[in-house]
Write an enzyme that holds these catalytic residues in place. Structure first.
Site, mmCIF file in Angstrom:
data_model
loop_
_atom_site.group_PDB
_atom_site.id
_atom_site.type_symbol
_atom_site.label_atom_id
_atom_site.label_comp_id
_atom_site.label_asym_id
_atom_site.label_seq_id
_atom_site.Cartn_x
_atom_site.Cartn_y
_atom_site.Cartn_z
ATOM 1 N N ARG A 129 0.815 -1.218 0.000
ATOM 2 C CA ARG A 129 0.000 0.000 0.000
ATOM 3 C C ARG A 129 0.852 1.274 0.000
ATOM 4 N NH1 ARG A 129 -5.189 -1.008 2.398
ATOM 5 N NH2 ARG A 129 -5.971 -2.967 1.514
ATOM 6 N N ASP A 178 -15.589 9.745 6.315
ATOM 7 C CA ASP A 178 -14.579 8.705 6.171
ATOM 8 C C ASP A 178 -13.208 9.368 6.226
ATOM 9 O OD1 ASP A 178 -14.705 5.598 5.329
ATOM 10 O OD2 ASP A 178 -12.877 6.499 4.534
#
Length: 289
Positions: free
Chosen positions: A50, A161
């Protein structure tokens, strides 16, 4: 928090000079401090995959240099946190929550709105928006006239979020038609428009929702109380102390008799446990004072 992998040779083909066990431990500590996310030993490969693109695009070359960067640059730290969050979700996930919302909560929402009282609902950890749109379709119901009247009343949905790319997708309000199959057909017909292989959410729904970036681990610039809070499959990434602090904050943010919906593997524990009554599978009602 023990996050150091057993072996220094964590990633086959990657030199420890590029990414080491010490690098992973430092990243795990930083991410935990920034967002409360726990990265156990088995996540070393995930962290590498990632963050490697961010290491390259920032010109850091090594994870050690990137760690120095995120220690100095809050914006880059936010990118690292967003990259390490999981945004797996789908429409009408855990359908019993939406059935409860329709059968137990919606009638009270309609009554409050008819009496010109505000209704506030929060989708905390909304990811790419599927949960949020499922909530609104459920509240509006299959009858467009009723739903449109609700949309013109004082009904507002906050959807938050930590990941900017997830918020961008949610705001776009466009999804593959096949992804909406779990939603009851009557709701799909009433509140989405199909254009080819895509389905677009109705303007009436979009007008009542506000998508915002928010770190649940940080400050909440929120006023007033919520009638319901959805925070599902978010706390699974936190340790117990972080979960318990978050549940207490949700308790404080809920109106008396408001509802908290959490994920199927999550539970209300800690200082706020006596604030809630379990009324259904992973559905909790905030006790009146």
């Amino acid at each position: 928090m023990n996050a150091i992998p057993a072996s220094k040779d964590m990633i086959p083909g990657v030199s420890p000079d590029i990414y080491s066990a010490d690098d992973f431990a430092k990243i795990a500590k930083i991410i935990y401090g920034a967002a409360g996310i726990v990265l156990p030993q088995g996540k070393a490969m995930l962290v590498y995959s990632r963050l490697a693109p961010l290491v390259r695009t920032t010109g850091s070359v090594t994870f050690g240099k990137y760690i120095e960067l995120i220690g100095e640059d809050p914006a880059e730290l936010n990118k690292a946190v967003a990259a390490l969050t999981t945004n797996h979700t789908f429409f009408y996930r855990e359908a019993h929550h939406f059935e409860h919302l329709a059968n137990e909560v919606r009638p009270h929402v309609i009554e409050k709105l008819r009496n010109r009282q505000p209704v506030r609902i929060w989708s905390a950890g909304c990811s790419s928006g599927e949960e949020t749109w499922s909530m609104i379709m459920t509240l509006f119901g299959p009858d467009r006239s009723t739903g449109l009247n609700m949309g013109r009343s004082d009904l507002r949905i906050l959807a938050t979020d930590i990941a900017p790319h997830a918020i961008n997708k949610a705001e776009e309000a466009r999804y593959a038609v096949k992804d909406l199959k779990p939603v009851p057909e009557a709701l799909r017909r009433a509140w989405t428009t199909e254009t080819g292989d895509d389905a677009v959410m109705a303007d009436a729904m979009r007008s009542i929702v506000r998508f915002r970036l928010l770190n649940l681990h940080g400050d909440w610039p929120i006023k007033g109380k919520f009638d319901a809070i959805f925070c599902r499959n978010v706390m699974i990434y936190f340790d117990n102390p972080t979960k318990e602090r978050l549940v207490k904050r949700f308790s404080d943010a809920l109106a008396p008799n408001g509802f908290l919906y959490i994920g199927h593997s999550e539970r209300v524990t800690g200082p706020a446990v006596n604030d809630f009554q379990l009324v259904g599978p992973t559905i909790y009602r905030r006790r009146a004072a």
